[in-house]
Design a protein around this motif. Sequence first.
Motif, mmCIF file in Angstrom:
data_model
loop_
_atom_site.group_PDB
_atom_site.id
_atom_site.type_symbol
_atom_site.label_atom_id
_atom_site.label_comp_id
_atom_site.label_asym_id
_atom_site.label_seq_id
_atom_site.Cartn_x
_atom_site.Cartn_y
_atom_site.Cartn_z
ATOM 1 N N LEU A 284 0.862 -1.175 0.000
ATOM 2 C CA LEU A 284 0.000 0.000 0.000
ATOM 3 C C LEU A 284 0.898 1.223 0.000
ATOM 4 C CD1 LEU A 284 -2.827 1.271 0.218
ATOM 5 C CD2 LEU A 284 -2.594 1.158 2.702
ATOM 6 N N GLY A 285 0.906 1.963 -1.123
ATOM 7 C CA GLY A 285 1.747 3.141 -1.247
ATOM 8 C C GLY A 285 1.283 4.269 -0.346
ATOM 9 N N ILE A 286 2.196 5.183 -0.092
ATOM 10 C CA ILE A 286 1.922 6.276 0.840
ATOM 11 C C ILE A 286 0.793 7.170 0.347
ATOM 12 C CG2 ILE A 286 3.626 7.868 -0.151
ATOM 13 C CD1 ILE A 286 2.944 7.315 3.606
ATOM 14 N N VAL A 287 0.672 7.339 -0.983
ATOM 15 C CA VAL A 287 -0.392 8.189 -1.534
ATOM 16 C C VAL A 287 -1.758 7.595 -1.233
ATOM 17 C CG1 VAL A 287 -1.403 9.102 -3.658
ATOM 18 C CG2 VAL A 287 1.075 9.144 -3.348
ATOM 19 N N CYS A 288 -1.909 6.294 -1.494
ATOM 20 C CA CYS A 288 -3.191 5.635 -1.199
ATOM 21 C C CYS A 288 -3.455 5.602 0.297
ATOM 22 C CB CYS A 288 -3.201 4.223 -1.774
ATOM 23 S SG CYS A 288 -3.476 4.171 -3.552
ATOM 24 N N LEU A 289 -2.402 5.411 1.075
ATOM 25 C CA LEU A 289 -2.570 5.406 2.530
ATOM 26 C C LEU A 289 -3.113 6.752 3.018
ATOM 27 C CD1 LEU A 289 -2.164 4.040 5.295
ATOM 28 C CD2 LEU A 289 0.177 4.942 5.287
ATOM 29 N N ILE A 290 -2.585 7.848 2.467
ATOM 30 C CA ILE A 290 -3.065 9.183 2.838
ATOM 31 C C ILE A 290 -4.522 9.370 2.419
ATOM 32 C CG2 ILE A 290 -2.806 11.654 2.362
ATOM 33 C CD1 ILE A 290 0.227 11.148 2.128
ATOM 34 N N GLN A 295 -10.178 9.680 4.028
ATOM 35 C CA GLN A 295 -11.544 9.202 3.847
ATOM 36 C C GLN A 295 -12.114 8.648 5.150
ATOM 37 O OE1 GLN A 295 -13.864 9.372 1.740
ATOM 38 N NE2 GLN A 295 -15.254 7.817 2.564
ATOM 39 N N ILE A 296 -11.333 7.861 5.845
ATOM 40 C CA ILE A 296 -11.797 7.266 7.112
ATOM 41 C C ILE A 296 -12.065 8.348 8.154
ATOM 42 C CG2 ILE A 296 -11.142 5.751 9.022
ATOM 43 C CD1 ILE A 296 -9.485 4.145 6.900
ATOM 44 N N PHE A 307 -25.158 8.092 4.621
ATOM 45 C CA PHE A 307 -25.294 6.707 5.086
ATOM 46 C C PHE A 307 -24.460 5.740 4.247
ATOM 47 C CE2 PHE A 307 -27.607 2.617 4.805
ATOM 48 C CZ PHE A 307 -27.452 2.208 6.123
ATOM 49 N N VAL A 308 -24.586 5.805 2.935
ATOM 50 C CA VAL A 308 -23.843 4.893 2.061
ATOM 51 C C VAL A 308 -22.346 5.098 2.236
ATOM 52 C CG1 VAL A 308 -23.350 4.278 -0.343
ATOM 53 C CG2 VAL A 308 -25.709 4.717 0.365
ATOM 54 N N ASN A 309 -21.931 6.350 2.344
ATOM 55 C CA ASN A 309 -20.512 6.655 2.532
ATOM 56 C C ASN A 309 -19.979 6.008 3.803
ATOM 57 O OD1 ASN A 309 -17.992 7.750 2.167
ATOM 58 N ND2 ASN A 309 -18.631 9.881 2.312
ATOM 59 N N ARG A 310 -20.755 6.100 4.876
ATOM 60 C CA ARG A 310 -20.320 5.512 6.147
ATOM 61 C C ARG A 310 -20.221 3.992 6.052
ATOM 62 N NH1 ARG A 310 -23.791 9.452 8.230
ATOM 63 N NH2 ARG A 310 -25.473 7.929 8.536
ATOM 64 N N VAL A 311 -21.220 3.374 5.445
ATOM 65 C CA VAL A 311 -21.250 1.906 5.365
ATOM 66 C C VAL A 311 -20.071 1.379 4.550
ATOM 67 C CG1 VAL A 311 -22.520 -0.092 4.501
ATOM 68 C CG2 VAL A 311 -23.741 1.722 5.713
ATOM 69 N N VAL A 312 -19.875 1.909 3.345
ATOM 70 C CA VAL A 312 -18.797 1.384 2.486
ATOM 71 C C VAL A 312 -17.423 1.664 3.097
ATOM 72 C CG1 VAL A 312 -20.194 1.552 0.390
ATOM 73 C CG2 VAL A 312 -18.728 3.472 1.033
ATOM 74 N N THR A 313 -17.284 2.814 3.778
ATOM 75 C CA THR A 313 -15.987 3.156 4.376
ATOM 76 C C THR A 313 -15.681 2.265 5.568
ATOM 77 O OG1 THR A 313 -16.237 5.455 3.657
ATOM 78 C CG2 THR A 313 -14.624 5.004 5.395
ATOM 79 N N ILE A 314 -16.679 2.022 6.408
ATOM 80 C CA ILE A 314 -16.460 1.180 7.591
ATOM 81 C C ILE A 314 -16.134 -0.252 7.181
ATOM 82 C CG2 ILE A 314 -17.582 0.153 9.608
ATOM 83 C CD1 ILE A 314 -19.117 2.808 9.904
ATOM 84 N N LEU A 358 -12.526 3.359 -2.188
ATOM 85 C CA LEU A 358 -12.541 4.283 -3.323
ATOM 86 C C LEU A 358 -13.958 4.759 -3.627
ATOM 87 C CD1 LEU A 358 -9.946 2.606 -5.721
ATOM 88 C CD2 LEU A 358 -9.679 4.743 -4.450
ATOM 89 N N CYS A 359 -14.928 3.888 -3.435
ATOM 90 C CA CYS A 359 -16.327 4.285 -3.612
ATOM 91 C C CYS A 359 -16.683 5.376 -2.601
ATOM 92 C CB CYS A 359 -17.238 3.075 -3.441
ATOM 93 S SG CYS A 359 -19.001 3.443 -3.628
ATOM 94 N N GLY A 360 -16.278 5.160 -1.353
ATOM 95 C CA GLY A 360 -16.503 6.181 -0.341
ATOM 96 C C GLY A 360 -15.786 7.477 -0.674
ATOM 97 N N LEU A 361 -14.560 7.355 -1.201
ATOM 98 C CA LEU A 361 -13.782 8.539 -1.566
ATOM 99 C C LEU A 361 -14.476 9.331 -2.666
ATOM 100 C CD1 LEU A 361 -11.103 10.071 -1.108
ATOM 101 C CD2 LEU A 361 -10.096 8.637 -2.903
ATOM 102 N N SER A 362 -15.087 8.646 -3.610
ATOM 103 C CA SER A 362 -15.803 9.348 -4.690
ATOM 104 C C SER A 362 -17.003 10.114 -4.150
ATOM 105 C CB SER A 362 -16.253 8.341 -5.761
ATOM 106 O OG SER A 362 -17.294 7.515 -5.279
ATOM 107 N N ILE A 363 -17.688 9.548 -3.164
ATOM 108 C CA ILE A 363 -18.808 10.257 -2.532
ATOM 109 C C ILE A 363 -18.299 11.488 -1.799
ATOM 110 C CG2 ILE A 363 -20.685 10.073 -0.865
ATOM 111 C CD1 ILE A 363 -20.693 7.032 -1.378
ATOM 112 N N THR A 364 -17.202 11.324 -1.068
ATOM 113 C CA THR A 364 -16.620 12.441 -0.324
ATOM 114 C C THR A 364 -16.178 13.553 -1.264
ATOM 115 O OG1 THR A 364 -15.900 10.997 1.477
ATOM 116 C CG2 THR A 364 -14.750 13.096 1.240
ATOM 117 N N LEU A 365 -15.535 13.206 -2.366
ATOM 118 C CA LEU A 365 -15.123 14.214 -3.345
ATOM 119 C C LEU A 365 -16.310 15.004 -3.854
ATOM 120 C CD1 LEU A 365 -12.464 12.283 -5.485
ATOM 121 C CD2 LEU A 365 -12.052 14.274 -4.034
ATOM 122 N N SER A 366 -17.403 14.298 -4.153
ATOM 123 C CA SER A 366 -18.611 14.981 -4.633
ATOM 124 C C SER A 366 -19.147 15.943 -3.583
ATOM 125 C CB SER A 366 -19.680 13.938 -4.998
ATOM 126 O OG SER A 366 -19.228 13.096 -6.029
#
Length: 579
Positions: A284-290, A295-296, A307-314, A358-366
């Motif tokens: 796991l590279g440092i960029v993805c780790l960050i 996201q977490i 809700f969806v963001n929380r579920v997929v991230t957890i 990554l799905c959660g990250l896309s929601i967060t970006l939006s």
Amino acid sequence: MFPKLQSFLKSNRLRKIMPYILIVGMAIITLMPQIVLHSAIVGSDAMFHFNRTYDSAKQILNLNFSYFQTNYGFQQSGRIINGLYGPYFSYLGGLLLIIVRSWYNFEIVSTLFIYVLGGTGMYLLARRAHSANKNALLVSLLFMNIGWLPRWGLAQNFNAWGAALAPFVLICAIRMIQDSNKPIKVIPLALIMSVIIQIHILSSIIFVVVLIPFFLIGLIRAQHKLSIWWDLVKAVLLTLTLTANIWGSFLTIFATNQIAKPAQFDLANNALQVMEFNNGRSQLGIVCLILFTIQILYVLVNRKSGFVNRVVTIIGTIFLVLSSEFFPWPAIQHQFPILENTLQFPARLTIMAYPLLLCGLSITLSQLIVKYRPRSSVVVGLASVAIIFCAIPNLNNMVQRSLVFKSSTVLSSWKGITTRTDSPHKVRGALNSKHPGKVFKFVEKRHPDYLPVPPQVQAERFKRTKAYEHQVIDRQNEFNHQVLSGGRLELTWNTKKTGTKQLPLIAYRESQIKLNGQLLNRNKVHVTNIGALIVQQKMGKNVVTMHFKQPILFTGLLIVSIVAWIGMGLLGLIQMVKK
């Protein structure tokens, strides 16, 4: 003409297809080193899957099918591989090999397909989670360059196909928690699970595990709880029908044979580790780790994350921890040693952790772009930089593997490899040859999977790879091999003495063996510690014919599976015509 082109460039149609064009573009860019250098990358699992694919291709070309017994690949030893490892998918691979003809072309086409499949799946998953097109595209391009997905092109690891299909499974999972009225669509869920079962059993088990929490959440939120249970039952029954050949194969072989366990691996040494830039199968590279850390933390501190963001991230975080070296794998391995042979690589769990996060990250970006619209370009710019930092190491890996092909080493991995030539030029020529079977004259893989080990030697400790090399690979050229009609395999040899003779044939309980025209009593057939056949030869010419007697019950299950897939194909065709 130009006004029409300008109109198209400004149209909504282009906006809709542009993400897919960019996904294909990313796949092509990643493949460019291999294309420019015209290199066939032979990684750790390449020769194993080359043999499987070649056997299926020859069966199709000769219209001489043998579901269980391998008659063309794996030294024409008659051992069982495809019957227990993605049989239908192997035939698709064989058909592709017939079309493209060389292993180089096979790698280019199949690698391009898996990149596009994985990238498209990730894009559709993010869109299903209501992410904006741009953000869904960003995470899909990131997904294409990390984890197991690139491992097909780099090392021919079959877990890459599980990684490519994982987003499609998660689309069904997210529907379970989004749609309280109809949480389960029977046919899509059954189809994706059936496809992965036909390709890679272990990935399907991981998929089932990740679907459980989504189902339970969906059950709690469902308006019609009995309906969701009934839809689940229908999806399971349809999946069992479509995969009846798989379960029939395992029942047929494991019920009567003592099959060798897969190779053992230390779990802790194959767990996910934090690296500087590389995002390989176990790094796991440092960029993805960050990105994942942000996201977490965003989900933990922001109650409006969704809700969806929380579920997929957890759930994604749980799988990420399980896959990593921070989980107490040495203790788990001590308590459950069976995981050494089954799970083997805890890093495999990232095939679900990455698309979830990554799905959660896309929601967060939006959400961030909506909240900080004047600075949205900064958010998109940072995400684009992250993609570049992940794509460059992946591209560099492709460059390095492609250059190995041009060196005296040729193969990217020599683990478990037996060679019959000292000429790198011959190996390179065979991999680019329009006759794909040529490579097996020079390079072979010592692979002990699915060998029928006699009960009396099950507890013995010996290297099955070495035993297979001495008993099968080294003896293959001492005999004349011929494939007869009906999937039968014939070995002939001449000798000036009588006595016992060990043949490079692997015999199972269902194998029918004729020695010089006489059918041998199965209870009196003698085999070595890896199931290689031992017979009493006579002076002069000897002929042994081996055929796998397929049980009637399995034949029935195979027909059920084939008819079910044809039915699903016709149903899909009807739906397309209606639209």
